[in-house]
Design a protein around this motif. Sequence first.
Motif, PDB file in Angstrom:
ATOM      1  N   TYR A   6      -6.459   2.814  -0.431  1.00  0.00           N
ATOM      2  CA  TYR A   6      -7.015   4.158  -0.279  1.00  0.00           C
ATOM      3  C   TYR A   6      -6.864   4.901  -1.605  1.00  0.00           C
ATOM      4  CZ  TYR A   6      -7.075   3.026   4.650  1.00  0.00           C
ATOM      5  OH  TYR A   6      -7.336   2.423   5.850  1.00  0.00           O
ATOM      6  N   ALA A   7      -8.013   5.233  -2.194  1.00  0.00           N
ATOM      7  CA  ALA A   7      -8.027   5.870  -3.514  1.00  0.00           C
ATOM      8  C   ALA A   7      -8.467   7.320  -3.388  1.00  0.00           C
ATOM      9  CB  ALA A   7      -8.979   5.128  -4.448  1.00  0.00           C
ATOM     10  N   ASP A   8      -7.999   8.160  -4.302  1.00  0.00           N
ATOM     11  CA  ASP A   8      -8.494   9.526  -4.351  1.00  0.00           C
ATOM     12  C   ASP A   8      -9.978   9.512  -4.678  1.00  0.00           C
ATOM     13  OD1 ASP A   8      -6.070  10.694  -3.769  1.00  0.00           O
ATOM     14  OD2 ASP A   8      -5.468  10.866  -5.870  1.00  0.00           O
ATOM     15  N   PRO A   9     -10.778  10.346  -4.030  1.00  0.00           N
ATOM     16  CA  PRO A   9     -12.214  10.377  -4.318  1.00  0.00           C
ATOM     17  C   PRO A   9     -12.474  10.654  -5.799  1.00  0.00           C
ATOM     18  CG  PRO A   9     -11.717  11.662  -2.354  1.00  0.00           C
ATOM     19  CD  PRO A   9     -10.405  11.307  -2.971  1.00  0.00           C
ATOM     20  N   ASN A  10     -13.457   9.946  -6.335  1.00  0.00           N
ATOM     21  CA  ASN A  10     -13.902  10.123  -7.730  1.00  0.00           C
ATOM     22  C   ASN A  10     -12.833   9.728  -8.751  1.00  0.00           C
ATOM     23  OD1 ASN A  10     -16.512  11.247  -6.981  1.00  0.00           O
ATOM     24  ND2 ASN A  10     -15.367  13.088  -6.390  1.00  0.00           N
ATOM     25  N   GLN A  11     -11.846   8.952  -8.298  1.00  0.00           N
ATOM     26  CA  GLN A  11     -10.819   8.436  -9.208  1.00  0.00           C
ATOM     27  C   GLN A  11     -10.841   6.908  -9.161  1.00  0.00           C
ATOM     28  OE1 GLN A  11      -8.909  10.381 -11.246  1.00  0.00           O
ATOM     29  NE2 GLN A  11     -10.141  12.080 -10.451  1.00  0.00           N
ATOM     30  N   PRO A  12     -10.472   6.245 -10.264  1.00  0.00           N
ATOM     31  CA  PRO A  12     -10.443   4.779 -10.247  1.00  0.00           C
ATOM     32  C   PRO A  12      -9.305   4.262  -9.389  1.00  0.00           C
ATOM     33  CG  PRO A  12      -9.577   5.613 -12.314  1.00  0.00           C
ATOM     34  CD  PRO A  12     -10.114   6.801 -11.578  1.00  0.00           C
ATOM     35  N   ALA A  13      -9.468   3.040  -8.917  1.00  0.00           N
ATOM     36  CA  ALA A  13      -8.409   2.343  -8.193  1.00  0.00           C
ATOM     37  C   ALA A  13      -7.866   1.219  -9.064  1.00  0.00           C
ATOM     38  CB  ALA A  13      -8.953   1.767  -6.876  1.00  0.00           C
ATOM     39  N   VAL A  14      -6.560   1.012  -9.009  1.00  0.00           N
ATOM     40  CA  VAL A  14      -5.933  -0.069  -9.769  1.00  0.00           C
ATOM     41  C   VAL A  14      -5.489  -1.137  -8.779  1.00  0.00           C
ATOM     42  CG1 VAL A  14      -4.087  -0.710 -11.349  1.00  0.00           C
ATOM     43  CG2 VAL A  14      -5.175   1.548 -11.556  1.00  0.00           C
ATOM     44  N   LEU A  15      -6.149  -2.297  -8.845  1.00  0.00           N
ATOM     45  CA  LEU A  15      -5.883  -3.393  -7.926  1.00  0.00           C
ATOM     46  C   LEU A  15      -5.108  -4.484  -8.669  1.00  0.00           C
ATOM     47  CD1 LEU A  15      -9.468  -3.661  -6.391  1.00  0.00           C
ATOM     48  CD2 LEU A  15      -7.611  -2.118  -5.731  1.00  0.00           C
ATOM     49  N   GLU A  16      -4.115  -5.039  -8.013  1.00  0.00           N
ATOM     50  CA  GLU A  16      -3.290  -6.047  -8.669  1.00  0.00           C
ATOM     51  C   GLU A  16      -3.005  -7.207  -7.729  1.00  0.00           C
ATOM     52  OE1 GLU A  16       0.937  -6.441 -11.162  1.00  0.00           O
ATOM     53  OE2 GLU A  16       0.470  -4.614 -10.024  1.00  0.00           O
ATOM     54  N   VAL A  17      -3.090  -8.408  -8.270  1.00  0.00           N
ATOM     55  CA  VAL A  17      -2.794  -9.620  -7.525  1.00  0.00           C
ATOM     56  C   VAL A  17      -1.495 -10.220  -8.066  1.00  0.00           C
ATOM     57  CG1 VAL A  17      -3.529 -11.972  -7.029  1.00  0.00           C
ATOM     58  CG2 VAL A  17      -5.192 -10.124  -6.999  1.00  0.00           C
ATOM     59  N   ILE A  18      -0.599 -10.569  -7.173  1.00  0.00           N
ATOM     60  CA  ILE A  18       0.625 -11.288  -7.534  1.00  0.00           C
ATOM     61  C   ILE A  18       0.398 -12.760  -7.209  1.00  0.00           C
ATOM     62  CG2 ILE A  18       3.097 -11.489  -7.220  1.00  0.00           C
ATOM     63  CD1 ILE A  18       2.224  -8.839  -8.429  1.00  0.00           C
ATOM     64  N   ALA A  19       0.409 -13.601  -8.240  1.00  0.00           N
ATOM     65  CA  ALA A  19       0.148 -15.026  -8.051  1.00  0.00           C
ATOM     66  C   ALA A  19       1.395 -15.832  -8.392  1.00  0.00           C
ATOM     67  CB  ALA A  19      -1.028 -15.467  -8.916  1.00  0.00           C
ATOM     68  N   GLU A  20       1.733 -16.775  -7.549  1.00  0.00           N
ATOM     69  CA  GLU A  20       2.875 -17.661  -7.782  1.00  0.00           C
ATOM     70  C   GLU A  20       2.412 -19.116  -7.707  1.00  0.00           C
ATOM     71  OE1 GLU A  20       5.691 -16.664  -4.805  1.00  0.00           O
ATOM     72  OE2 GLU A  20       6.374 -14.819  -5.792  1.00  0.00           O
ATOM     73  N   ALA A  21       2.995 -19.948  -8.518  1.00  0.00           N
ATOM     74  CA  ALA A  21       2.665 -21.369  -8.512  1.00  0.00           C
ATOM     75  C   ALA A  21       3.802 -22.141  -9.184  1.00  0.00           C
ATOM     76  CB  ALA A  21       1.348 -21.621  -9.242  1.00  0.00           C
ATOM     77  N   ASP A  22       3.928 -23.436  -8.864  1.00  0.00           N
ATOM     78  CA  ASP A  22       4.935 -24.262  -9.531  1.00  0.00           C
ATOM     79  C   ASP A  22       4.694 -24.286 -11.033  1.00  0.00           C
ATOM     80  OD1 ASP A  22       6.137 -24.829  -7.112  1.00  0.00           O
ATOM     81  OD2 ASP A  22       5.006 -26.677  -6.795  1.00  0.00           O
ATOM     82  N   ASP A  23       3.424 -24.329 -11.402  1.00  0.00           N
ATOM     83  CA  ASP A  23       3.042 -24.280 -12.818  1.00  0.00           C
ATOM     84  C   ASP A  23       2.117 -23.088 -13.010  1.00  0.00           C
ATOM     85  OD1 ASP A  23       2.311 -24.628 -15.401  1.00  0.00           O
ATOM     86  OD2 ASP A  23       1.262 -26.552 -15.111  1.00  0.00           O
ATOM     87  N   PRO A  24       2.662 -21.911 -13.358  1.00  0.00           N
ATOM     88  CA  PRO A  24       1.829 -20.715 -13.467  1.00  0.00           C
ATOM     89  C   PRO A  24       0.963 -20.689 -14.720  1.00  0.00           C
ATOM     90  CG  PRO A  24       4.073 -20.207 -14.088  1.00  0.00           C
ATOM     91  CD  PRO A  24       4.090 -21.631 -13.628  1.00  0.00           C
TER      92      PRO A  24
END
Length: 269
Positions: A6-24
């Motif tokens: 949920y973002a403020d109207p007329n403002q950008p949203a910052v989306l982030e993915v957390i990725a894990e792997a044996d070999d990142p």
Amino acid sequence: DYYYYYADPNQPAVLEVIAEADDPDGLTFRWYNENTGEYSEETGATLTTPAVTKRVNYRCTVSDPYGNSKSVWFYVHPDNQLRVTPVEPAGIRPEDGGLSFEVDPDETVTLGVNVTAKDMEGIIYQWTSYDPEYGSTDIEGATGDTYMTTISRATSITCYVYDKYGNQDNAWFSISVRNNLRAWPEGEEDSSEKSITLAPHDPVSMKVMVSATDMSQLTYVWEKGKIVYDEEWDDYYTNYETIEGADTDTYAIPSVTETANYNCTVSNR
């Protein structure tokens, strides 16, 4: 996986993915806008979107050098904090999202809603009425924060409010007509039930007594109920069916051949 953002109207949203792997090492990130069908130039774990002016869905696909991939969805909503509450008539307390109250026959009432939002520009109102047979219908011309109408029968009216970001909220009004309607079996004024025992093939006549302020437009619906066994639930219940043509205050059976329950529903316009 999917997440609501949920973002403020007329403002950008910052989306982030957390990725894990044996070999990142060698993980790649591809961001895709499902509304526009375009991939972003961003190739990292974080995406800063353009200013959010409507609902938009993003998908981030994370891949490793071994051919494995996982996707994460972000459902981004402009959080305009749109809230709609009913204007409360004197002495009436609101329920969950609306009001229930009585009026006199043919009384004119003015219904209203209070609306709050971060951005009130472009707010749209639409009042609707509900009919059990036809469902909800928009009321022509009822597009403001108040609606005046004359109540001649029980009705449900709802005000839907929309903002320019695709958000919607509503407030409902359930209005009944004060007619002091009472119904009881003949000879049982202090009860809503009457037990009748007969010999096989005896006739019986059942009558409903009624009192009301306005007796001019009463309707009667008789139903017959039979005890039915439900194999799935291993239990018995009463199944009621409407008796065709039984639409007066009296229902007669010339010859009783079975045990059954009868119910009469009395309504006024």
